[in-house]
Every structure is written in C-alpha cells, then in structure tokens.
Design a protein around this motif. Structure first.
Motif, PDB file in Angstrom:
ATOM      1  N   GLU A  27       0.825  -1.215   0.000  1.00 47.99           N
ATOM      2  CA  GLU A  27       0.000   0.000   0.000  1.00 47.99           C
ATOM      3  C   GLU A  27       0.856   1.261   0.000  1.00 47.99           C
ATOM      4  OE1 GLU A  27      -3.571  -2.114   2.562  1.00 47.99           O
ATOM      5  OE2 GLU A  27      -2.264  -0.637   3.501  1.00 47.99           O
ATOM      6  N   LYS A  28       1.890   1.282   0.834  1.00 45.57           N
ATOM      7  CA  LYS A  28       2.755   2.466   0.894  1.00 45.57           C
ATOM      8  C   LYS A  28       3.471   2.699  -0.428  1.00 45.57           C
ATOM      9  CE  LYS A  28       3.751   2.743   5.831  1.00 45.57           C
ATOM     10  NZ  LYS A  28       4.788   2.637   6.869  1.00 45.57           N
ATOM     11  N   LEU A  29       3.937   1.616  -1.047  1.00 42.48           N
ATOM     12  CA  LEU A  29       4.620   1.737  -2.331  1.00 42.48           C
ATOM     13  C   LEU A  29       3.688   2.315  -3.392  1.00 42.48           C
ATOM     14  CD1 LEU A  29       7.184   1.099  -4.012  1.00 42.48           C
ATOM     15  CD2 LEU A  29       6.150  -1.113  -4.513  1.00 42.48           C
ATOM     16  N   ILE A  30       2.475   1.784  -3.466  1.00 45.95           N
ATOM     17  CA  ILE A  30       1.519   2.244  -4.478  1.00 45.95           C
ATOM     18  C   ILE A  30       1.085   3.680  -4.197  1.00 45.95           C
ATOM     19  CG2 ILE A  30      -0.780   1.888  -5.451  1.00 45.95           C
ATOM     20  CD1 ILE A  30      -0.329  -1.141  -4.938  1.00 45.95           C
ATOM     21  N   LEU A  31       0.689   3.953  -2.947  1.00 43.43           N
ATOM     22  CA  LEU A  31       0.230   5.305  -2.606  1.00 43.43           C
ATOM     23  C   LEU A  31       1.351   6.333  -2.739  1.00 43.43           C
ATOM     24  CD1 LEU A  31      -2.061   4.564   0.461  1.00 43.43           C
ATOM     25  CD2 LEU A  31      -2.778   5.510  -1.728  1.00 43.43           C
ATOM     26  N   GLY A  32       2.507   6.015  -2.195  1.00 44.27           N
ATOM     27  CA  GLY A  32       3.632   6.945  -2.275  1.00 44.27           C
ATOM     28  C   GLY A  32       4.060   7.200  -3.712  1.00 44.27           C
ATOM     29  N   GLY A  33       4.151   6.128  -4.493  1.00 43.11           N
ATOM     30  CA  GLY A  33       4.522   6.281  -5.896  1.00 43.11           C
ATOM     31  C   GLY A  33       3.518   7.102  -6.672  1.00 43.11           C
ATOM     32  N   SER A  34       2.229   6.877  -6.405  1.00 44.96           N
ATOM     33  CA  SER A  34       1.181   7.627  -7.105  1.00 44.96           C
ATOM     34  C   SER A  34       1.211   9.108  -6.748  1.00 44.96           C
ATOM     35  CB  SER A  34      -0.201   7.051  -6.773  1.00 44.96           C
ATOM     36  OG  SER A  34      -0.294   5.728  -7.204  1.00 44.96           O
ATOM     37  N   VAL A  35       1.389   9.400  -5.458  1.00 41.07           N
ATOM     38  CA  VAL A  35       1.426  10.802  -5.032  1.00 41.07           C
ATOM     39  C   VAL A  35       2.637  11.509  -5.637  1.00 41.07           C
ATOM     40  CG1 VAL A  35       1.738  12.320  -3.042  1.00 41.07           C
ATOM     41  CG2 VAL A  35       0.098  10.449  -2.926  1.00 41.07           C
ATOM     42  N   LEU A  36       3.798  10.865  -5.596  1.00 35.95           N
ATOM     43  CA  LEU A  36       5.003  11.474  -6.171  1.00 35.95           C
ATOM     44  C   LEU A  36       4.860  11.669  -7.676  1.00 35.95           C
ATOM     45  CD1 LEU A  36       7.819   9.610  -4.200  1.00 35.95           C
ATOM     46  CD2 LEU A  36       7.103  11.992  -3.953  1.00 35.95           C
ATOM     47  N   PHE A  37       4.307  10.664  -8.352  1.00 31.19           N
ATOM     48  CA  PHE A  37       4.101  10.775  -9.799  1.00 31.19           C
ATOM     49  C   PHE A  37       3.159  11.920 -10.126  1.00 31.19           C
ATOM     50  CE2 PHE A  37       1.467   9.791 -13.503  1.00 31.19           C
ATOM     51  CZ  PHE A  37       2.443   9.770 -14.495  1.00 31.19           C
ATOM     52  N   LEU A  38       2.035  11.984  -9.406  1.00 31.24           N
ATOM     53  CA  LEU A  38       1.055  13.041  -9.673  1.00 31.24           C
ATOM     54  C   LEU A  38       1.642  14.422  -9.383  1.00 31.24           C
ATOM     55  CD1 LEU A  38      -1.803  13.752 -10.530  1.00 31.24           C
ATOM     56  CD2 LEU A  38      -2.534  13.397  -8.173  1.00 31.24           C
ATOM     57  N   THR A  63      -3.481  12.162 -14.857  1.00 33.03           N
ATOM     58  CA  THR A  63      -3.997  12.614 -13.565  1.00 33.03           C
ATOM     59  C   THR A  63      -5.172  11.741 -13.135  1.00 33.03           C
ATOM     60  OG1 THR A  63      -3.284  14.872 -13.993  1.00 33.03           O
ATOM     61  CG2 THR A  63      -4.980  14.569 -12.316  1.00 33.03           C
ATOM     62  N   GLN A  64      -6.085  11.475 -14.071  1.00 33.52           N
ATOM     63  CA  GLN A  64      -7.245  10.629 -13.753  1.00 33.52           C
ATOM     64  C   GLN A  64      -6.808   9.228 -13.336  1.00 33.52           C
ATOM     65  OE1 GLN A  64      -9.452  10.975 -17.404  1.00 33.52           O
ATOM     66  NE2 GLN A  64     -10.600  12.764 -16.690  1.00 33.52           N
ATOM     67  N   PHE A  65      -5.855   8.655 -14.060  1.00 33.21           N
ATOM     68  CA  PHE A  65      -5.362   7.320 -13.711  1.00 33.21           C
ATOM     69  C   PHE A  65      -4.726   7.312 -12.324  1.00 33.21           C
ATOM     70  CE2 PHE A  65      -4.701   6.356 -18.491  1.00 33.21           C
ATOM     71  CZ  PHE A  65      -6.039   6.087 -18.635  1.00 33.21           C
ATOM     72  N   SER A  66      -3.955   8.357 -12.029  1.00 30.46           N
ATOM     73  CA  SER A  66      -3.313   8.442 -10.706  1.00 30.46           C
ATOM     74  C   SER A  66      -4.349   8.528  -9.599  1.00 30.46           C
ATOM     75  CB  SER A  66      -2.395   9.664 -10.643  1.00 30.46           C
ATOM     76  OG  SER A  66      -1.334   9.528 -11.536  1.00 30.46           O
ATOM     77  N   LEU A  67      -5.412   9.291  -9.833  1.00 23.75           N
ATOM     78  CA  LEU A  67      -6.460   9.418  -8.819  1.00 23.75           C
ATOM     79  C   LEU A  67      -7.204   8.097  -8.617  1.00 23.75           C
ATOM     80  CD1 LEU A  67      -7.826  12.983  -9.649  1.00 23.75           C
ATOM     81  CD2 LEU A  67      -6.441  12.284  -7.687  1.00 23.75           C
ATOM     82  N   VAL A  68      -7.445   7.362  -9.706  1.00 26.84           N
ATOM     83  CA  VAL A  68      -8.082   6.045  -9.585  1.00 26.84           C
ATOM     84  C   VAL A  68      -7.196   5.116  -8.757  1.00 26.84           C
ATOM     85  CG1 VAL A  68      -8.694   3.967 -10.896  1.00 26.84           C
ATOM     86  CG2 VAL A  68      -9.465   6.197 -11.687  1.00 26.84           C
ATOM     87  N   ILE A  69      -5.911   5.114  -9.058  1.00 27.70           N
ATOM     88  CA  ILE A  69      -4.976   4.243  -8.340  1.00 27.70           C
ATOM     89  C   ILE A  69      -4.918   4.617  -6.863  1.00 27.70           C
ATOM     90  CG2 ILE A  69      -2.520   3.669  -8.112  1.00 27.70           C
ATOM     91  CD1 ILE A  69      -2.411   3.862 -11.228  1.00 27.70           C
ATOM     92  N   THR A  71      -7.174   6.171  -5.065  1.00 27.82           N
ATOM     93  CA  THR A  71      -8.459   5.893  -4.409  1.00 27.82           C
ATOM     94  C   THR A  71      -8.550   4.444  -3.984  1.00 27.82           C
ATOM     95  OG1 THR A  71      -9.569   7.639  -5.647  1.00 27.82           O
ATOM     96  CG2 THR A  71     -10.960   5.907  -4.704  1.00 27.82           C
ATOM     97  N   PHE A  72      -8.263   3.529  -4.913  1.00 31.01           N
ATOM     98  CA  PHE A  72      -8.421   2.113  -4.583  1.00 31.01           C
ATOM     99  C   PHE A  72      -7.286   1.587  -3.707  1.00 31.01           C
ATOM    100  CE2 PHE A  72     -11.352   2.448  -8.170  1.00 31.01           C
ATOM    101  CZ  PHE A  72     -12.454   1.843  -7.598  1.00 31.01           C
ATOM    102  N   ALA A  73      -6.091   2.128  -3.863  1.00 37.48           N
ATOM    103  CA  ALA A  73      -5.001   1.729  -2.966  1.00 37.48           C
ATOM    104  C   ALA A  73      -5.272   2.225  -1.554  1.00 37.48           C
ATOM    105  CB  ALA A  73      -3.666   2.277  -3.474  1.00 37.48           C
ATOM    106  N   GLY A  74      -5.981   3.345  -1.433  1.00 31.16           N
ATOM    107  CA  GLY A  74      -6.296   3.905  -0.122  1.00 31.16           C
ATOM    108  C   GLY A  74      -7.334   3.129   0.658  1.00 31.16           C
ATOM    109  N   LEU A  75      -8.058   2.220  -0.010  1.00 34.28           N
ATOM    110  CA  LEU A  75      -9.074   1.420   0.699  1.00 34.28           C
ATOM    111  C   LEU A  75      -8.445   0.619   1.834  1.00 34.28           C
ATOM    112  CD1 LEU A  75     -11.272  -0.008  -2.201  1.00 34.28           C
ATOM    113  CD2 LEU A  75     -11.985   1.605  -0.439  1.00 34.28           C
ATOM    114  N   GLY A  76      -7.421  -0.154   1.505  1.00 32.70           N
ATOM    115  CA  GLY A  76      -6.770  -0.978   2.516  1.00 32.70           C
ATOM    116  C   GLY A  76      -6.138  -0.138   3.612  1.00 32.70           C
TER     117      GLY A  76
END
Length: 197
Positions: A27-38, A63-69, A71-76
C-alpha cells in the motif's frame, strides 16, 4: 499508547503481523509512488505551459489514472488505520463481549463484501483487457490503471479479516489489526463488574 500484553503472545498474531506488514508495504509503495508521480506530473505540466506554452500531452488522462490508483489503494490503508466510514450508533451503545462480537461480525461481513467487489472488479478489468480498450489521448491500455480496483478491494478485505482474527485471538478490542479501541469511556466487562475503568 503502550501495546497490550497480548499483542505478540500468540503465534497466530505474529504470523498475521507479517501479512499485515507485507500488505502495508504494498500500500505504501503504491500510494507513495502515485502521489510522487502526480506531484511531479502537475509541476512539470505547469512549468511546460509557462516556459513553452504547451503542457504535457495526456496530462489529464495521467492525472485521472493516478487518482483512480490512489483511491483504490487507499481502501486498505483506511481500514488498516480504522479511518473508514462507520455507522456506529448501535455499536457505540454496546459494551464488553457484545461490542466485540458485533465488531468481529462487521469485519467478517465487510471483508467478504470487499472480496466480492474484488471478484467483480477483476471481471471488469478482464473484460476491458479482452476487448483491448485504450485511453483516447495516450493509447494506454485501460486495464493497467483499472487493475488497482480489484487489488485495492482485496487489500481492504484482507485488512478486515485481519482485524476480525485479531479480535478473536485477543482479550482487547481492536478497531483495526494494529489499533486498539480508543474510546476511553468504554468499560470492559470486568471493569463493569468491579466498578473500575
């Protein structure tokens, strides 16, 4: 807050703690990577528009793809930190074992629902992959960013089931696998009987 005495006593809890740490790392890898990328994408887009009068092609899609990622990574992550939406009016009225039993039931059912959603999200991702749908601006295969939906639902389901298991193997009440019940005014059954907090 100090950890309770039974937090590492059980081999089951130790094994589940390993699973919890692994899913947290994902989760941290996905969320952190998405935030940094965005963040980098938006900064570069603004700079490109200011310096070259032209932004980054496909910036809106990315941007839309990053927000989707995210959102769903943030569930867990939300379930892990007990920050999910909860309708707890009835739950808050309970004490001791009934309260814990209801929490376990809620976690088991919620986990099953998350896995059900993950199964259907996987079906959707498989169908758009089979037909070869791509994004309009960059031609990115849509199944790639949408794959985060079944992964996110599955991670949330795992977290709910970890919480249920933690409560079944502990004498304390846990709102998530690692977080104790925080309501100081909720007495345990022993405290009710003895009149102590």
């Amino acid at each position: 807050m100090p950890k309770p005495a039974d937090s590492t006593a059980s081999p089951v809890v130790r094994a589940l703690s390993t699973i919890d740490r692994l899913t947290e790392g994902v989760e941290k890898l996905i969320l952190g990577g998405s935030v940094l990328f965005l963040t980098a994408l938006l900064v570069l887009h603004v700079l490109a528009r200011q310096l070259f009068d032209s932004g980054i092609p496909g910036q809106v899609e990315l941007t839309q793809f990053s927000l989707v990622i995210m959102t769903f990574a943030g569930l867990g992550y939300a379930v892990r930190r007990a920050r999910h939406i909860a309708m707890s009016a009835f739950y808050d009225q309970l004490r001791g074992r009934p309260r814990k039993a209801l929490l376990v039931f809620i976690c088991l059912v919620s986990g099953a629902m998350m896995m059900f959603f993950a199964w259907h999200a996987w079906g959707y991702v498989s169908s758009i992959r089979a037909v070869g749908r791509t994004s309009s601006a960059l031609g990115i295969a849509l199944w790639i960013p949408y794959l985060m939906a079944p992964i996110g639902f599955a991670l949330a389901g795992i977290q709910y089931w970890l919480t249920a298991t933690r409560n079944l193997t502990s004498r304390h009440i846990y709102r998530s696998f690692t977080e104790l019940e925080r309501y100081d005014d909720v007495p345990t059954e022993g405290a009710v009987e003895t009149g102590t907090n």
